[in-house]
Design an enzyme around this catalytic site. Structure first.
Site, short mmCIF file in Angstrom:
data_model
loop_
_atom_site.label_atom_id
_atom_site.label_comp_id
_atom_site.label_asym_id
_atom_site.label_seq_id
_atom_site.Cartn_x
_atom_site.Cartn_y
_atom_site.Cartn_z
N SER A 19 9.34 12.05 13.40
CA SER A 19 9.40 11.90 14.86
C SER A 19 10.72 12.38 15.45
O SER A 19 10.72 13.01 16.52
CB SER A 19 9.12 10.44 15.26
N LYS A 68 2.72 -2.40 14.72
CA LYS A 68 2.01 -2.07 15.97
C LYS A 68 1.34 -3.28 16.63
O LYS A 68 1.25 -3.34 17.85
CB LYS A 68 0.99 -0.97 15.72
N ASN A 89 2.05 1.58 20.11
CA ASN A 89 2.91 2.48 19.32
C ASN A 89 4.05 3.07 20.16
O ASN A 89 4.84 3.85 19.66
CB ASN A 89 2.10 3.60 18.65
N ASP A 105 -1.74 6.78 19.92
CA ASP A 105 -2.29 7.25 18.64
C ASP A 105 -3.69 7.86 18.78
O ASP A 105 -3.98 8.93 18.23
CB ASP A 105 -2.40 6.09 17.63
N GLY A 130 -9.81 1.67 6.92
CA GLY A 130 -8.68 0.88 7.41
C GLY A 130 -9.00 0.18 8.72
O GLY A 130 -9.88 0.63 9.49
N ALA A 131 -8.30 -0.93 8.93
CA ALA A 131 -8.52 -1.72 10.15
C ALA A 131 -7.19 -2.23 10.70
O ALA A 131 -7.13 -3.29 11.31
CB ALA A 131 -9.46 -2.88 9.85
N ALA A 134 -3.32 1.63 13.36
CA ALA A 134 -3.74 3.02 13.62
C ALA A 134 -5.25 3.07 13.87
O ALA A 134 -5.72 3.79 14.77
CB ALA A 134 -3.35 3.92 12.46
P1 NDP Z 1 -1.14 -1.11 9.16
O1 NDP Z 1 -0.16 -1.74 8.25
O2 NDP Z 1 -1.35 -1.67 10.53
O3 NDP Z 1 -2.60 -1.13 8.44
C1 NDP Z 1 -2.73 -0.76 7.12
C2 NDP Z 1 -4.20 -0.59 6.75
O4 NDP Z 1 -4.25 0.06 5.48
C3 NDP Z 1 -4.97 -1.89 6.60
O5 NDP Z 1 -6.30 -1.68 7.01
C4 NDP Z 1 -4.92 -2.15 5.08
O6 NDP Z 1 -6.01 -2.88 4.60
C5 NDP Z 1 -5.03 -0.72 4.58
N1 NDP Z 1 -4.48 -0.49 3.24
C6 NDP Z 1 -3.19 -0.54 2.83
N2 NDP Z 1 -3.08 -0.17 1.54
C7 NDP Z 1 -4.33 0.12 1.10
C8 NDP Z 1 -4.87 0.54 -0.15
N3 NDP Z 1 -4.09 0.76 -1.21
N4 NDP Z 1 -6.21 0.75 -0.23
C9 NDP Z 1 -7.01 0.53 0.85
N5 NDP Z 1 -6.55 0.11 2.05
C10 NDP Z 1 -5.23 -0.09 2.18
O7 NDP Z 1 -0.76 0.45 9.22
P2 NDP Z 1 -1.07 1.50 10.39
O8 NDP Z 1 -2.47 1.26 10.81
O9 NDP Z 1 -0.02 1.45 11.42
O10 NDP Z 1 -0.92 2.89 9.64
C11 NDP Z 1 -1.91 3.35 8.72
C12 NDP Z 1 -1.61 4.77 8.27
O11 NDP Z 1 -1.78 5.70 9.33
C13 NDP Z 1 -0.18 4.98 7.73
O12 NDP Z 1 -0.25 5.81 6.58
C14 NDP Z 1 0.51 5.72 8.85
O13 NDP Z 1 1.54 6.54 8.38
C15 NDP Z 1 -0.66 6.56 9.41
N6 NDP Z 1 -0.46 6.92 10.83
C16 NDP Z 1 -0.27 8.24 11.16
C17 NDP Z 1 -0.11 8.62 12.46
C18 NDP Z 1 0.07 10.05 12.81
O14 NDP Z 1 0.46 10.33 13.95
N7 NDP Z 1 -0.22 10.99 11.93
C19 NDP Z 1 -0.11 7.65 13.56
C20 NDP Z 1 -0.38 6.31 13.11
C21 NDP Z 1 -0.51 5.97 11.80
P3 NDP Z 1 -6.02 -4.53 4.59
O15 NDP Z 1 -6.23 -4.95 6.02
O16 NDP Z 1 -7.16 -4.85 3.72
O17 NDP Z 1 -4.67 -4.94 4.03
#
Ligand code: NDP
Length: 277
Positions: A19, A68, A89, A105, A130-131, A134
């Site tokens: 960023s 977030k 975000n 996002d 994922g939930a 993002a």
């Molecule tokens: P959060 O911490 O809010 O959410 C993480 C999510 O990932 C949860 O649903 C979690 O599941 C799941 N998770 C984590 N590890 C694993 C695994 N090993 N296997 C399966 N599920 C997993 O993170 P964000 O939502 O903020 O970000 C998610 C991704 O998106 C990141 O990699 C981030 O870099 C990317 N991103 C990219 C953006 C871009 O502009 N390119 C913008 C925003 C995000 P559980 O609930 O079961 O723990």
């Protein structure tokens, strides 16, 4: 020249963030006098660190993993799209020191899918992995493009079910756990998990991707992510990393802060070349 306005991205981890590179280029391109840095804050320190940044004269923050949802709670007021997402975000300083929370996002993802990659969503089967924050940001803009169905899969299935409750007025949504993925192929699989950040792959069934499937990892890096490698091994039509989403969501934040819309194509190609070098 007057002192530059201060901006930053706050997250944990955050050292990998591109960023600062993007916003410095947007600023140079549009003649805006600003600085943009990274702030590493653990969840326990997030709220105090963000408040201190603004108390000390900061004008805006991007908020990244894992803050977030906490950012949503911290904001004094929220834009309608942040309210809908339940995740923030972008913070912008408003009159009287109030902090406005926005979510750019989803708009960034959809712009990347549609404008940069020409991907059709209407009438397609979409799987969202994922939930977290993002995924929350992506849901309303994705459902606005009218996929035939959108399935959310998450390790913690309760979080996915919560999203279905909150967004099912916008389209055909369902929540499942990885054990219920089955082997029916999806047209578009979007990885919104944090698995790639840890070099991991979610527990995917092989049949969810075929030669017509497009796979999109929101994460980006110098190397292909485990999800992108897996998608190629499955023979997918295309596997894409989220660099374009990053640049597009940054442009939305920049517009909110500075009132000017930067050109994203030139910054995206410079960043792609930089990551490849
Ligand atoms: P959060 O911490 O809010 O959410 C993480 C999510 O990932 C949860 O649903 C979690 O599941 C799941 N998770 C984590 N590890 C694993 C695994 N090993 N296997 C399966 N599920 C997993 O993170 P964000 O939502 O903020 O970000 C998610 C991704 O998106 C990141 O990699 C981030 O870099 C990317 N991103 C990219 C953006 C871009 O502009 N390119 C913008 C925003 C995000 P559980 O609930 O079961 O723990």
């Amino acid at each position: 020249m007057s002192k530059p306005d201060r901006y930053a991205v706050i997250g944990h981890p955050v050292s990998h963030s591109r960023s600062p590179y993007i916003h410095q280029r947007f600023a140079a391109q549009t003649g805006q006098n600003l600085t943009y840095t990274t702030i590493d804050a653990l969840p326990a320190d997030f709220a105090a660190t963000a408040r201190r940044f603004f108390a000390e004269g900061g004008k805006g923050l991007n908020v990244t993993i894992p803050h977030k949802e906490a950012a949503f709670r911290l904001a004094d007021e929220r834009t309608p799209r942040a309210q809908r997402a339940g995740a923030v975000n972008t913070f912008a300083l408003r009159a009287g020191g109030r902090i406005l929370g926005d979510n750019t996002d989803g708009a960034g993802l959809v712009r990347d899918l549609l404008n940069n990659h020409r991907i059709l969503i209407a009438g397609r089967r979409v799987l969202l992995l994922g939930a977290g924050g993002a995924a929350r940001g992506a849901l309303a803009p994705l459902l606005g493009l009218k996929p035939s169905e959108l399935t959310i899969v998450n390790r913690n299935v309760l979080r996915a079910r919560e999203l279905v409750e909150q967004f099912s007025d916008l389209g055909h949504l369902r929540a499942i756990g990885y054990q219920d993925l089955g082997n029916d192929p999806y047209d578009l699989v979007i990885n919104a998990t944090a698995a790639s950040l840890a070099g991991e792959l979610p527990a995917l069934s092989p049949g969810i991707v075929n030669t017509r499937s497009i796979c999109y990892d929101m994460y980006y890096g110098r190397e292909d992510t485990p999800f992108v490698r897996w998608a190629h091994q499955r023979g997918c039509a295309r596997a894409i990393m989220g660099l374009g989403m990053l640049v597009e969501q940054a442009a939305e934040s920049f517009h909110l802060w500075r009132g000017v819309r930067p050109d994203t194509a030139s910054v995206l190609s410079a960043l792609t070349a930089e990551l490849r070098s």
